[in-house]
Write an enzyme that holds these catalytic residues in place. Structure first.
Site, PDB file in Angstrom:
ATOM      1  N   GLY A  46       0.834  -1.195   0.000  1.00 28.98           N
ATOM      2  CA  GLY A  46       0.000   0.000   0.000  1.00 28.98           C
ATOM      3  C   GLY A  46       0.862   1.234   0.000  1.00 28.98           C
ATOM      4  N   GLN A  51       3.120   9.879   1.101  1.00 32.10           N
ATOM      5  CA  GLN A  51       4.381   9.140   1.148  1.00 32.10           C
ATOM      6  C   GLN A  51       5.269   9.403  -0.067  1.00 32.10           C
ATOM      7  OE1 GLN A  51       2.311   5.244   2.284  1.00 32.10           O
ATOM      8  NE2 GLN A  51       4.352   5.087   3.214  1.00 32.10           N
ATOM      9  N   CYS A 101       6.265   0.231   7.701  1.00 32.41           N
ATOM     10  CA  CYS A 101       5.905   1.342   6.824  1.00 32.41           C
ATOM     11  C   CYS A 101       7.118   1.776   6.020  1.00 32.41           C
ATOM     12  CB  CYS A 101       5.377   2.507   7.659  1.00 32.41           C
ATOM     13  SG  CYS A 101       4.853   3.934   6.694  1.00 32.41           S
ATOM     14  N   LEU A 102       6.901   1.994   4.733  1.00 34.31           N
ATOM     15  CA  LEU A 102       7.987   2.438   3.863  1.00 34.31           C
ATOM     16  C   LEU A 102       8.511   3.814   4.262  1.00 34.31           C
ATOM     17  CD1 LEU A 102       6.441   1.248   0.485  1.00 34.31           C
ATOM     18  CD2 LEU A 102       8.310   0.173   1.749  1.00 34.31           C
ATOM     19  N   HIS A 143      -4.300   1.573   7.609  1.00 41.17           N
ATOM     20  CA  HIS A 143      -2.949   2.130   7.670  1.00 41.17           C
ATOM     21  C   HIS A 143      -2.808   3.250   6.640  1.00 41.17           C
ATOM     22  CE1 HIS A 143       1.552   1.474   8.181  1.00 41.17           C
ATOM     23  NE2 HIS A 143       1.490   2.231   7.102  1.00 41.17           N
ATOM     24  N   GLU A 144      -3.260   3.002   5.405  1.00 46.47           N
ATOM     25  CA  GLU A 144      -3.125   4.006   4.339  1.00 46.47           C
ATOM     26  C   GLU A 144      -4.001   5.225   4.597  1.00 46.47           C
ATOM     27  OE1 GLU A 144      -0.638   3.679   2.539  1.00 46.47           O
ATOM     28  OE2 GLU A 144      -0.340   1.566   3.006  1.00 46.47           O
ATOM     29  N   HIS A 147      -2.457   7.602   6.944  1.00 47.35           N
ATOM     30  CA  HIS A 147      -1.473   8.498   6.315  1.00 47.35           C
ATOM     31  C   HIS A 147      -2.134   9.786   5.827  1.00 47.35           C
ATOM     32  CE1 HIS A 147       2.415   6.536   6.212  1.00 47.35           C
ATOM     33  NE2 HIS A 147       1.869   5.397   5.845  1.00 47.35           N
TER      34      HIS A 147
END
Length: 174
Positions: A46, A51, A101-102, A143-144, A147
């Site tokens: 995702g 991000q 998380c990236l 999670h997304e 963000h």
């Protein structure tokens, strides 16, 4: 399509509330395409627009449900692209799970999330969609969407730790 740079902490865009997208234009579709390419290259399951340094309410998710029975072939991943996603229903049950998380590379945390949710938003064509998600897919969507609110998994985690490389690889990062 292009791979974009994934921003990491302490970049301030990760802490801003993302702007609502007034219309799904060619520019938004280009952002979506770039996000999909970036997510796949990372690799992740995702990605939210903040991000990649773009403070608009856009997310992409790609996830393959595990086979129902042992020995069955793997299912192909399903790609979701959502503009202005919003959780409209949450099941009362919550479960804990480990997330990465990236944008917070190298760290993992245990986060409590709703077991199932319903999301509404616009698809890549600008048409309204409604998605029911449960289990890991529901976790990814939550999670997304966090963000887009400027919230990171480390804000919700009961515990955060530096992950071992193999441990991080086994967790589907966003």
């Amino acid at each position: 399509m292009a791979t974009r740079e994934i921003v990491t902490l302490p970049d301030p865009v990760l802490r801003q509330k993302a702007r609502k997208v007034p219309a799904v234009t060619e520019d938004v579709r280009t952002l979506i395409d770039d996000m999909v390419e970036t997510m796949r290259a990372a690799p992740g399951v995702g990605l939210a627009a903040p991000q990649v340094g773009d403070s608009r309410r856009v997310i992409v998710v790609e996830y393959a449900e595990p086979p129902e029975q042992e020995g069955e072939p793997a299912r192909p991943p399903k790609l979701f692209t959502l503009v202005n996603p919003e959780i409209v229903r949450r099941a009362p049950d919550q479960v804990k799970g480990v997330e990465g998380c990236l944008s917070v590379p190298g760290y993992l945390g245990e986060v409590e999330r709703f077991e199932s949710i319903t999301i509404k938003g616009l698809n890549r064509a600008g048409l309204p969609v409604r998605i029911k998600a449960a289990g890991w897919l529901a976790r990814i969507f939550q999670h997304e969407i966090d963000h887009l609110e400027g919230t990171l998994f480390i804000d919700r985690a009961e515990e955060v730790w530096k992950g071992e490389e193999k441990e991080i690889e086994s967790i589907a990062a966003d």
